[in-house]
Scaffold this active site. Sequence first.
Site, PDB file in Angstrom:
ATOM      1  N   LYS A 112      59.815  39.521 -65.005  1.00 57.39           N
ATOM      2  CA  LYS A 112      60.192  39.999 -63.673  1.00 57.39           C
ATOM      3  C   LYS A 112      61.615  39.542 -63.282  1.00 57.39           C
ATOM      4  O   LYS A 112      62.292  40.210 -62.507  1.00 57.39           O
ATOM      5  CB  LYS A 112      59.205  39.490 -62.608  1.00 57.39           C
ATOM      6  CG  LYS A 112      57.750  39.881 -62.818  1.00 57.39           C
ATOM      7  CD  LYS A 112      57.514  41.360 -62.556  1.00 57.39           C
ATOM      8  CE  LYS A 112      56.036  41.721 -62.579  1.00 57.39           C
ATOM      9  NZ  LYS A 112      55.413  41.656 -63.914  1.00 57.39           N
TER      10      LYS A 112
HETATM   11  C1  PLP Z   1      54.734  42.472 -64.727  1.00 58.20           C
HETATM   12  C2  PLP Z   1      54.390  42.037 -66.108  1.00 58.20           C
HETATM   13  C3  PLP Z   1      53.961  42.963 -67.086  1.00 58.20           C
HETATM   14  C4  PLP Z   1      53.782  44.443 -66.800  1.00 58.20           C
HETATM   15  O1  PLP Z   1      54.986  45.107 -66.579  1.00 58.20           O
HETATM   16  P1  PLP Z   1      54.996  46.556 -65.879  1.00 58.20           P
HETATM   17  O2  PLP Z   1      56.412  46.846 -65.647  1.00 58.20           O
HETATM   18  O3  PLP Z   1      54.219  46.376 -64.596  1.00 58.20           O
HETATM   19  O4  PLP Z   1      54.339  47.502 -66.798  1.00 58.20           O
HETATM   20  C5  PLP Z   1      53.683  42.491 -68.352  1.00 58.20           C
HETATM   21  N1  PLP Z   1      53.763  41.173 -68.645  1.00 58.20           N
HETATM   22  C6  PLP Z   1      54.155  40.253 -67.734  1.00 58.20           C
HETATM   23  C7  PLP Z   1      54.193  38.819 -68.118  1.00 58.20           C
HETATM   24  C8  PLP Z   1      54.489  40.648 -66.436  1.00 58.20           C
HETATM   25  O5  PLP Z   1      54.864  39.718 -65.542  1.00 58.20           O
END
Ligand code: PLP
Length: 500
Positions: A112
Amino acid sequence: MYISTRGKNDHFFAAEAIKTGIAGDGGLFVPTTIPKITTEWLVSLANLDYGKRAFAILSLFLPDYSEEELQFCIDAAYTTEKFDNAAIAPLVAINGDKFVLELWHGPTSAFKDMALQILPQLLSKALVKTKETAEIVILTATSGDTGKAALEGFKDVKQIKIIVFYPDAGVSPIQRMQMVTQAGSNVSVVAVRGNFDDTQTGVKNIFNDKNYNADLAAQGFQLSSANSINWGRLAPQIVYYFSAYADMVRDGHLELGQPVNFVVPTGNFGNILAGYYAKKMGLPIGKLICASNSNNVLTEFLHTGVYNRKRPFHKTASPSMDILISSNLERLLYYITDGDTVQVSSWMAELNEHGQYNVGEQYLAAIQEIFWADCVDDDETLQMVHAVYEEHHYLADPHTAVAWQVGERYRQNTGDDRVQIIVSTASPFKFNESVLSAIDSENFIAEKNEFAMLEQLSERSGWSIPPALAALENEPIRHEIVCNKEEMPTVIKQILEKNK
Ligand SMILES: *Cc1c(COP(=O)(O)O)cnc(C)c1O
């Protein structure tokens, strides 16, 4: 310019799309044209650092930002003060045809950060560009990763405050510690008695309460969210697909133009959709492989064309992918239908009213040209963490392990042995208990103290603990408010009153 996936009449500058987040008709913003790149342009990326690559790509999508503005945003986001690796998104070679793209070297040790480090900067500039006078208040309900990443990104950003609500009973000990120790003059963190649903419903109700919003507006505050449908989160994610490819070419792992497959652990479809944009721009990507956990709504959709959210919700070892509605999928539908906003609107209405929609055979075939999908349960995930560690001495967190497993299955099922890049979305230290138990289940004893487990994982693997996680142990607790769901509106007003 940008338009909505549900109607083409109104055009918006990037700054407006980023400021509003969601279009007035409920659709998502998409660019009216997707820039196309040339081979020479791709070559020129190879010798640039991450910040310069980000500039090259983002300037194509944000033409209303001046060079200085964009440069300022990038310089504030992708630095070695915030990221513990100079490459920002390093590519690790496992063997000749498998590589890992590590997206977790930012301040909160999860992917993120790649977007939430720069979104606040882009938003802050957008406020100036659109002559916004209100103070923006970002409200976020979090099940863990997003809240902390948003706090780190928005802390001390001018004209913006952030309030994060997390479920008292629903985040891991490390995640709680990351949030309650958060520093910054404009940040607040509140625990809500209940689970994630209670917390999220509480925030949604506040956004939908017209009187409440009018009240805040009278005091000069405007509520906003920083969720993953915001174009200002999506665009920065396109950068690391190009960056990975540029690294491959620079280091001689690929001939220029040779396609690679990306395997992406997916929840809200934001990360993998950025890969789709990269492909549409001309980056040589073969297949985009969508990996899910037991919440396999996307696997089913990509196999059958039916999106059905009426299904049990599973809590898994890869909690950031525990999602039943993948909001960003709407953007893919827009492109697959060649911009048929009437069709997209009608599917979204069906999802809303009946909990499902079916895109039909023709569109499904077009989607399957580009995407492949499969899902992995928790047992298989932890077995994969173990196998990857045994075979390659690589520590994969559970989200990454889900992708790794699906990548292997893709090879077995299709015989496509193109180079694979596994997109790794979290540091293994963020999920130390799962990872420790998986790599050595016989000798594993859960410890009450999270920091003892961090140490244990580090000693066992020889990997170092991300500095920001290690430092948590000595950080003071800065946020202690706990409230009931019904009290959330009052708590917000109290916080805003106090920080005026
Ligand atoms: C948010 C997240 C995801 C999923 O990503 P999207 O963009 O929502 O598909 C996968 N792994 C981790 C560790 C995340 O924080």
